[in-house]
Design a protein around this motif. Structure first.
Motif, PDB file in Angstrom:
ATOM      1  N   GLN A   1      43.017  44.110  39.858  1.00  0.00           N
ATOM      2  CA  GLN A   1      42.929  44.971  41.040  1.00  0.00           C
ATOM      3  C   GLN A   1      43.903  46.978  41.044  1.00  0.00           C
ATOM      4  O   GLN A   1      45.198  46.506  40.889  1.00  0.00           O
ATOM      5  CB  GLN A   1      43.571  44.669  42.292  1.00  0.00           C
ATOM      6  CG  GLN A   1      43.496  45.740  43.319  1.00  0.00           C
ATOM      7  CD  GLN A   1      44.066  45.415  45.136  1.00  0.00           C
ATOM      8  OE1 GLN A   1      44.795  44.904  45.144  1.00  0.00           O
ATOM      9  NE2 GLN A   1      43.053  45.419  46.206  1.00  0.00           N
TER      10      GLN A   1
ATOM     11  N   ASN B   1      47.306  41.549  42.504  1.00  0.00           N
ATOM     12  CA  ASN B   1      46.345  40.403  41.694  1.00  0.00           C
ATOM     13  C   ASN B   1      47.024  39.893  40.372  1.00  0.00           C
ATOM     14  O   ASN B   1      45.844  39.460  39.584  1.00  0.00           O
ATOM     15  CB  ASN B   1      44.861  40.517  42.381  1.00  0.00           C
ATOM     16  CG  ASN B   1      43.954  39.714  42.631  1.00  0.00           C
ATOM     17  OD1 ASN B   1      44.468  38.345  42.572  1.00  0.00           O
ATOM     18  ND2 ASN B   1      43.240  39.352  41.721  1.00  0.00           N
TER      19      ASN B   1
ATOM     20  N   THR C   1      53.863  39.545  42.382  1.00  0.00           N
ATOM     21  CA  THR C   1      52.114  39.415  42.258  1.00  0.00           C
ATOM     22  C   THR C   1      51.408  40.634  41.907  1.00  0.00           C
ATOM     23  O   THR C   1      50.689  40.933  41.947  1.00  0.00           O
ATOM     24  CB  THR C   1      51.523  39.168  43.719  1.00  0.00           C
ATOM     25  OG1 THR C   1      52.096  40.375  44.414  1.00  0.00           O
ATOM     26  CG2 THR C   1      51.532  37.642  44.267  1.00  0.00           C
TER      27      THR C   1
END
Length: 147
Positions: free
Chosen positions: A33, A78, A113
């Protein structure tokens, strides 16, 4: 992801393609993303990752199709696998600003993340002086330890 090889290798055993594939050498797709102040519309042209034991290598090429938020850090969110710790990543990236200029730099872990990007030309996080826009291209490789 390919099944991790747990059987072990004994002395004198022949290395085969089947064993190599079981170790996790297969590259798998993932969906990064692109973020600059918010999720920025983009087209993922290529994105793959592999995991060998706890080592994760991820790579992607993303075409930007909308504008980001000026003065805001560019990140990839992500990640395919959670990192063992924030700021524990490395890698490199290049960014083509609508065919006008190339930027490059190094990767750092923003969180477990997400990844941030340090710009060589500005000595700051990438996005402080560059706003993502339609027609831009972003490519990167990230290496880190899986949690």
């Amino acid at each position: 992801m390919a099944t991790q090889y747990t059987a072990g290798i004994t002395q004198g055993q022949n290395w085969t393609a089947d064993i190599a594939n079981q170790i996790g050498a297969a590259w798998e797709p993932w969906t990064p993303q692109f973020w600059q102040g918010a999720n920025v519309a983009s087209t993922v042209e290529y994105s793959k990752y592999t995991r060998i034991n706890k080592l994760v290598i991820a790579t992607a090429s993303i075409s930007i199709t909308a504008a980001g938020t000026a003065g805001t850090q560019i990140q990839i969110r992500n990640l395919p696998i959670t990192s063992t710790a924030a700021r524990s990543m490395g890698g490199s990236w290049v960014y083509l600003d609508s065919g006008v200029a190339w930027y490059a730099g190094s990767v750092y872990g923003e969180t477990t993340t997400s990844a941030g990007f340090y710009a060589q030309n500005t000595g700051n996080w990438f996005g402080a002086s560059t706003t993502a826009a339609s027609g831009d291209l972003f490519r990167f490789q990230i290496i880190y330890e899986a949690a």
